[in-house]
Structure formats: C-alpha cells, structure tokens
Design an enzyme around this catalytic site. Structure first.
Site, PDB file in Angstrom:
ATOM      1  N   GLY A  11       0.828  -1.205   0.000  1.00 21.34           N
ATOM      2  CA  GLY A  11       0.000   0.000   0.000  1.00 21.34           C
ATOM      3  C   GLY A  11       0.863   1.255   0.000  1.00 21.34           C
ATOM      4  O   GLY A  11       1.664   1.474   0.910  1.00 21.34           O
ATOM      5  N   GLY A  13      -0.203   4.507   0.042  1.00 22.21           N
ATOM      6  CA  GLY A  13      -0.956   5.711   0.407  1.00 22.21           C
ATOM      7  C   GLY A  13      -0.159   6.532   1.413  1.00 22.21           C
ATOM      8  O   GLY A  13       1.065   6.398   1.518  1.00 22.21           O
ATOM      9  N   PHE A  14      -0.860   7.381   2.171  1.00 30.60           N
ATOM     10  CA  PHE A  14      -0.173   8.240   3.143  1.00 30.60           C
ATOM     11  C   PHE A  14       0.772   7.438   4.043  1.00 30.60           C
ATOM     12  O   PHE A  14       1.913   7.825   4.269  1.00 30.60           O
ATOM     13  CB  PHE A  14      -1.196   8.927   4.059  1.00 30.60           C
ATOM     14  CG  PHE A  14      -1.826  10.150   3.471  1.00 30.60           C
ATOM     15  CD1 PHE A  14      -1.121  11.333   3.383  1.00 30.60           C
ATOM     16  CD2 PHE A  14      -3.140  10.130   3.028  1.00 30.60           C
ATOM     17  CE1 PHE A  14      -1.704  12.470   2.857  1.00 30.60           C
ATOM     18  CE2 PHE A  14      -3.730  11.261   2.501  1.00 30.60           C
ATOM     19  CZ  PHE A  14      -3.013  12.433   2.417  1.00 30.60           C
ATOM     20  N   VAL A  79      -1.861  -7.123  -4.127  1.00 30.82           N
ATOM     21  CA  VAL A  79      -1.564  -8.223  -3.208  1.00 30.82           C
ATOM     22  C   VAL A  79      -2.862  -8.990  -2.979  1.00 30.82           C
ATOM     23  O   VAL A  79      -3.871  -8.421  -2.570  1.00 30.82           O
ATOM     24  CB  VAL A  79      -0.969  -7.681  -1.889  1.00 30.82           C
ATOM     25  CG1 VAL A  79      -0.891  -8.785  -0.843  1.00 30.82           C
ATOM     26  CG2 VAL A  79       0.408  -7.100  -2.150  1.00 30.82           C
ATOM     27  N   GLU A 167     -18.488  18.129   2.564  1.00 30.18           N
ATOM     28  CA  GLU A 167     -17.712  18.755   1.485  1.00 30.18           C
ATOM     29  C   GLU A 167     -18.338  18.436   0.130  1.00 30.18           C
ATOM     30  O   GLU A 167     -18.434  19.296  -0.753  1.00 30.18           O
ATOM     31  CB  GLU A 167     -16.258  18.272   1.549  1.00 30.18           C
ATOM     32  CG  GLU A 167     -15.540  18.843   2.782  1.00 30.18           C
ATOM     33  CD  GLU A 167     -14.076  18.469   2.890  1.00 30.18           C
ATOM     34  OE1 GLU A 167     -13.685  17.415   2.357  1.00 30.18           O
ATOM     35  OE2 GLU A 167     -13.321  19.247   3.514  1.00 30.18           O
ATOM     36  N   ASP A 297      -5.263   3.668   7.834  1.00 27.86           N
ATOM     37  CA  ASP A 297      -6.684   3.310   7.903  1.00 27.86           C
ATOM     38  C   ASP A 297      -6.929   1.810   8.089  1.00 27.86           C
ATOM     39  O   ASP A 297      -8.066   1.408   8.331  1.00 27.86           O
ATOM     40  CB  ASP A 297      -7.397   3.743   6.607  1.00 27.86           C
ATOM     41  CG  ASP A 297      -7.751   5.214   6.607  1.00 27.86           C
ATOM     42  OD1 ASP A 297      -7.379   5.924   7.554  1.00 27.86           O
ATOM     43  OD2 ASP A 297      -8.400   5.656   5.636  1.00 27.86           O
TER      44      ASP A 297
HETATM   45  C1  LIG Z   1     -13.180  11.106   0.438  1.00 32.30           C
HETATM   46  C2  LIG Z   1     -12.186  11.206   1.551  1.00 32.30           C
HETATM   47  C3  LIG Z   1     -11.830  12.444   2.077  1.00 32.30           C
HETATM   48  C4  LIG Z   1     -10.887  12.536   3.091  1.00 32.30           C
HETATM   49  N1  LIG Z   1     -10.543  13.771   3.584  1.00 32.30           N
HETATM   50  C5  LIG Z   1      -9.581  13.860   4.517  1.00 32.30           C
HETATM   51  C6  LIG Z   1      -9.143  15.133   4.999  1.00 32.30           C
HETATM   52  O1  LIG Z   1      -9.654  16.162   4.572  1.00 32.30           O
HETATM   53  N2  LIG Z   1      -8.155  15.168   5.919  1.00 32.30           N
HETATM   54  C7  LIG Z   1      -7.568  14.023   6.392  1.00 32.30           C
HETATM   55  O2  LIG Z   1      -6.649  14.091   7.218  1.00 32.30           O
HETATM   56  N3  LIG Z   1      -7.968  12.816   5.977  1.00 32.30           N
HETATM   57  C8  LIG Z   1      -8.951  12.709   5.054  1.00 32.30           C
HETATM   58  N4  LIG Z   1      -9.349  11.483   4.615  1.00 32.30           N
HETATM   59  C9  LIG Z   1      -8.738  10.300   5.204  1.00 32.30           C
HETATM   60  C10 LIG Z   1      -7.388  10.009   4.601  1.00 32.30           C
HETATM   61  O3  LIG Z   1      -7.439  10.157   3.202  1.00 32.30           O
HETATM   62  C11 LIG Z   1      -7.011   8.602   4.986  1.00 32.30           C
HETATM   63  O4  LIG Z   1      -7.000   8.532   6.398  1.00 32.30           O
HETATM   64  C12 LIG Z   1      -5.636   8.229   4.466  1.00 32.30           C
HETATM   65  O5  LIG Z   1      -5.631   8.234   3.044  1.00 32.30           O
HETATM   66  C13 LIG Z   1      -5.257   6.837   4.955  1.00 32.30           C
HETATM   67  O6  LIG Z   1      -3.986   6.534   4.469  1.00 32.30           O
HETATM   68  P1  LIG Z   1      -3.560   5.038   4.267  1.00 32.30           P
HETATM   69  O7  LIG Z   1      -2.157   5.074   3.788  1.00 32.30           O
HETATM   70  O8  LIG Z   1      -3.884   4.237   5.458  1.00 32.30           O
HETATM   71  O9  LIG Z   1      -4.524   4.478   3.120  1.00 32.30           O
HETATM   72  P2  LIG Z   1      -4.706   4.988   1.613  1.00 32.30           P
HETATM   73  O10 LIG Z   1      -4.256   6.391   1.461  1.00 32.30           O
HETATM   74  O11 LIG Z   1      -6.095   4.634   1.259  1.00 32.30           O
HETATM   75  O12 LIG Z   1      -3.697   4.061   0.818  1.00 32.30           O
HETATM   76  C14 LIG Z   1      -3.891   2.677   0.720  1.00 32.30           C
HETATM   77  C15 LIG Z   1      -3.135   2.196  -0.508  1.00 32.30           C
HETATM   78  O13 LIG Z   1      -3.166   0.767  -0.495  1.00 32.30           O
HETATM   79  C16 LIG Z   1      -3.367   0.309  -1.803  1.00 32.30           C
HETATM   80  N5  LIG Z   1      -3.940  -1.024  -1.708  1.00 32.30           N
HETATM   81  C17 LIG Z   1      -5.108  -1.386  -1.130  1.00 32.30           C
HETATM   82  N6  LIG Z   1      -5.291  -2.715  -1.221  1.00 32.30           N
HETATM   83  C18 LIG Z   1      -4.214  -3.196  -1.871  1.00 32.30           C
HETATM   84  C19 LIG Z   1      -3.821  -4.501  -2.271  1.00 32.30           C
HETATM   85  N7  LIG Z   1      -4.576  -5.573  -2.012  1.00 32.30           N
HETATM   86  N8  LIG Z   1      -2.668  -4.650  -2.952  1.00 32.30           N
HETATM   87  C20 LIG Z   1      -1.871  -3.579  -3.211  1.00 32.30           C
HETATM   88  N9  LIG Z   1      -2.204  -2.327  -2.857  1.00 32.30           N
HETATM   89  C21 LIG Z   1      -3.355  -2.129  -2.184  1.00 32.30           C
HETATM   90  C22 LIG Z   1      -4.292   1.332  -2.435  1.00 32.30           C
HETATM   91  O14 LIG Z   1      -4.189   1.323  -3.853  1.00 32.30           O
HETATM   92  C23 LIG Z   1      -3.775   2.625  -1.821  1.00 32.30           C
HETATM   93  O15 LIG Z   1      -2.801   3.239  -2.628  1.00 32.30           O
HETATM   94  C24 LIG Z   1     -10.293  11.375   3.607  1.00 32.30           C
HETATM   95  C25 LIG Z   1     -10.654  10.129   3.090  1.00 32.30           C
HETATM   96  C26 LIG Z   1     -11.588  10.038   2.078  1.00 32.30           C
HETATM   97  C27 LIG Z   1     -11.958   8.697   1.525  1.00 32.30           C
END
Ligand SMILES: Cc1cc2nc3c(=O)[nH]c(=O)nc-3n(C[C@H](O)[C@H](O)[C@H](O)COP(=O)(O)OP(=O)(O)OC[C@H]3O[C@@H](n4cnc5c(N)ncnc54)[C@H](O)[C@@H]3O)c2cc1C
Length: 414
Positions: A11, A13-14, A79, A167, A297
């Site tokens: 993953g 993401g952030f 994955v 929003e 998340d």
């Molecule tokens: C619409 C929306 C608005 C938001 N607004 C805000 C805000 O204003 N302020 C704030 O602080 N937070 C906000 N959030 C929350 C914030 O975006 C999340 O908390 C943050 O993105 C979580 O980061 P993460 O790295 O855990 O997951 P993510 O950023 O979701 O990254 C997960 C990554 O894992 C990858 N992945 C998933 N499953 C697999 C797999 N099986 N194999 C390979 N890769 C995989 C995905 O492609 C993705 O790139 C918002 C969320 C959403 C949905």
C-alpha cells in the site's frame, strides 16, 4: 519466493509511502507494492467528483515519488494474499515475496453497514475511480435533464454528514447555484437539489457545536436540504427510503457513510477489531506476529492516553514515519518506541470562502474565510508533488474567479 528485501510495504498511500520513503532514506532495502501505479490524494476526491479539479491534481506516480530513493523498489501489483506469520505476500500474477518485516497499509473500503441496495445503487467516494465514475454519472444526469425539460428532477442525495459528505454536498450545491445557470438551459438549476442525510442529529459530529452550526447554516444557504437524525433504510436506483418510511427521490446517491478495512485484511488471519481494522500495539506492531506492522486506515491506533485515533491522513502519515523508526530499530538492534501522535486537529470545507477548522490539541476554532484559507494552505502543503500543487492551485483560483468547472469528464457512466 523472492526474499531479497528487508521490508515489504503493501500500500503506497499516506502511511505506506511515508514508511517506505523514511526507510529508503535510512538505506533499508524496501519493496513497495501497490495495486495502482500512483498515490491518490483522497481529501480532494470530492472536488474531482464535482469537476472542480482534474484527476492529475490528486494523483502522483509512485515511481516518480521514489525516483531519488534507489533502494526502494516500486511494483504495481495487487496483493491477493498475506501470510502474516511468515511475513510473506502473494500478488495477482502469482509472484511471492517474503521479508524480515512486513508493513500492511492497504487503507480502507466503504462500509455500507448492510444497508439494502447501497452497494448496488450508491456511488462511494474513496478512490479516483469512484470520483470519476460519480462525476460521469452526474454529468450524464444533467445532460439528460438538459435535453428533456419535462424529465424528472435531477436530485443528488449524499448519505453521511461527516467531512466527506459535507464537502461533497457543499461542492455539488455550489455547482447548482453557480455553474448550472451559466452553462445549462435556464431553469435547469431549479430541478436539481442536493440532499444530505445522516442518522446523527448534526452534521460534522466530531466537531464543536459552533462549527456544526456554521456548517449547517452555510449548507442551508447553499440550498442543501438537510435530513439529519434520519437513518437510511434502503438505497434504490431512484433514491433512498428512510427507516421511518419517508422516500427521498434522487437520481444519484453518494455514499459517504463510513469506512472499514478491506478484504485483504479480513483474509490475512490477523485479528480484527472495530471497523474490521487490526488492533495494533502502541509501537504499531501486531500482537503475536513478530515483524508485522499495520498502519493508517487499516489499523486501530491509539494515542499515549489510550484513545483510538481517527482515520485521518495525518494519523496515517505520522504512523508511517514512526513505524519506519521502529523498523530501523528492529533491523539495527535498537528498541521500538510507542507511537506519539501530534494532534493537528481537523477541518472541513463547506463551500466557496467557507470552512471550519479546529486546530491543534486545544482545538483552536476557526470558521469562515480564515478557516477557508487554512484549509487551502493545509491541503496544498499535503498534496504530493509540485505539479499537483500547481494544478490544484490554478483550478481553485480559476474556479473562484470564473465559476467554471476545471475538468471535463470523458467517457460514459457505467
Ligand atoms: C473522500 C475522503 C476524504 C478525506 N478527507 C480527509 C481530509 O480532509 N483530511 C484528512 O486528514 N484525511 C482525510 N481522509 C482520510 C485520509 O485520506 C485517509 O485517512 C488516508 O488516506 C489513509 O492513508 P492510508 O495510507 O492508510 O490508506 P490509503 O491512502 O487509502 O492508501 C492505501 C493504498 O493501499 C493500496 N492497496 C489497497 N489494497 C491493496 C492490495 N490488495 N494490494 C496492493 N495495494 C493495495 C491502495 O491502492 C492505496 O494506494 C479522507 C478520506 C476520504 C476517503
């Protein structure tokens, strides 16, 4: 089985991207796997759905993020299974990888809470694909209403009164107010209404009463019809039925009703807690699974006082950074430290020139233009990549001055 990496991060993401970046900079050999070849910036997806900014402002190729960090290898691969006990993963093409440390940061998926019809008929808003699909659907409904003046109303119903729902409803209502009269047949705007529904009595439940009142007032002035304290019993192709039997007709239902960990977590064998997320220890590792970290998340993370932290970009980013420190300690014989979260507060945009912000652990409250400017500055700073920042800034400035959409949707809704 490829076991040439010290750390596998699933993953980008952030959380995962930050962890990989920090580890790469410390000279650790990392394999970063993501189903997409880009990082998506979720906080601005609602603007993509409302055609306020383009996709290229909210996505950045992961390889470009890591172009200067040679010991992080980025692979685009979904994955499909995780063997947490052996810190190994298998990808959709059948390849397997194992490492001393496994970091799981796969984010979240929508939680429809078993609401009948929601999965089939509602539009979630959790990925770029979701946002463009929603944008295409809205455009198609408006085009149809434009062609057929006698057609039914073109209402949109947003389910979920948290920041994402507020929003989204605010942005769509602004389009009805400013963009439809300018670009579509006169009178069309009168047939388009935006509804916001939530079972809790107030929008932005996690915010202060003052922020809630401000948001409620702004949304109402924008024309959003609020249905607070009303639970959705069913989502149908032509609207929603509330649990009390009231029907709200609508052409599109947007689901901003909640999150849960994805299937990959469910099938990993790791013990799941609230929201299907993995309860992690204070050092972000998983009990009984040596060398396994779950971040962002996908995890239930607690602060020093034992409070569960929300699913926010700042929590994900900071957990990624902290995990990298602890992983480095694991690899070099150091001692892992409990995660310390720096609470920066939260904010939500309610429309043009209007936002609410509650900053820092003491929750400094801002409403109105000052909060709006803070919102812009924070999101601009968080956006990954210079080009993305420039594109977002240009679209915001252009939209603010000219009231014109920034993105044309190419393609048709499915
Ligand atoms: C619409 C929306 C608005 C938001 N607004 C805000 C805000 O204003 N302020 C704030 O602080 N937070 C906000 N959030 C929350 C914030 O975006 C999340 O908390 C943050 O993105 C979580 O980061 P993460 O790295 O855990 O997951 P993510 O950023 O979701 O990254 C997960 C990554 O894992 C990858 N992945 C998933 N499953 C697999 C797999 N099986 N194999 C390979 N890769 C995989 C995905 O492609 C993705 O790139 C918002 C969320 C959403 C949905």
């Amino acid at each position: 089985m490829d076991d040439s990496y010290q750390v596998i991060v699933v993953g980008g993401g952030f959380a995962g991207k930050t962890a990989a970046e920090e580890l790469g900079r410390k000279g650790v050999r990392v394999l970063l796997l993501d189903a997409n070849n880009y990082q998506q910036f979720q906080p601005l997806l609602y603007q993509v759905a409302a055609s306020q900014i383009g996709v290229s402002a909210v996505t950045r190729p992961l390889r470009s993020e890591f172009r200067k960090i040679n010991n992080v290898r980025v692979l685009t691969a979904e994955v499909t299974s995780i063997d947490a006990a052996n810190r190994a993963v298998t990808t959709a093409d059948g390849s397997s990888y194992r490492a001393r440390i496994l970091v799981i940061a796969t984010g979240a998926v929508p939680n429809f809470f078993n609401t009948p019809g929601a999965e089939e008929n509602a539009y979630p808003l959790y990925s770029v694909a979701d946002a463009t699909r929603l944008s295409a659907a809205i455009t198609a409904v408006l085009d149809e209403a434009d062609r057929e003046p006698a057609a039914a109303e073109a209402d949109v119903i947003v389910v979920g009164g948290g920041p994402t729902g507020v929003e989204t409803a605010g942005a769509l209502a602004e389009n009805v107010k400013y963009i439809l009269p300018k670009y579509f047949t006169p009178g069309l705007a009168a047939r388009c209404h935006v509804h916001l529904v939530d079972m809790v009595p107030n929008v932005l439940a996690a915010f202060s009463e003052k922020s809630q009142a401000y948001a409620r007032d702004r949304l109402t002035k924008l024309g959003v019809q609020l249905h607070m304290g009303q639970a959705v019993g069913e989502v149908r192709p032509d609207g929603v039925t509330l649990k009390d039997g009231t029907v709200i007709p609508g052409r599109i239902v947007v689901w901003a009703g909640g999150l849960q960990a994805g299937r990959i977590i469910t099938e990993s064998g790791l013990k799941q807690g609230r929201g299907g997320r993995v309860d992690v220890q204070p050092d972000l590792t998983v009990p009984d699974f040596e060398g396994v970290y779950v971040l962002g998340d996908s995890a239930n993370i607690t602060d020093a006082a034992g409070n569960k932290l929300p699913q926010l970009g700042s929590v994900a980013q900071q957990s990624g950074k902290w995990a990298a420190r602890n992983i480095h300690a694991d690899l070099t014989g150091g001692v892992r430290q409990p995660f310390r979260y720096v609470d920066k507060g939260y904010m939500a945009m309610v429309g043009r020139g209007a936002a609410v912000a509650e900053l820092g652990p003491r929750r400094l409250q801002l409403q109105g233009p000052l909060a709006f400017v803070s919102w812009l500055a924070v999101h601009l700073a968080l956006l990954p990549g210079f080009q993305q920042k420039v594109r977002a800034l240009f679209s915001w400035a252009n939209g603010y001055v000219t009231h014109s959409p920034a993105q044309v949707v190419v393609g048709r809704p499915d």
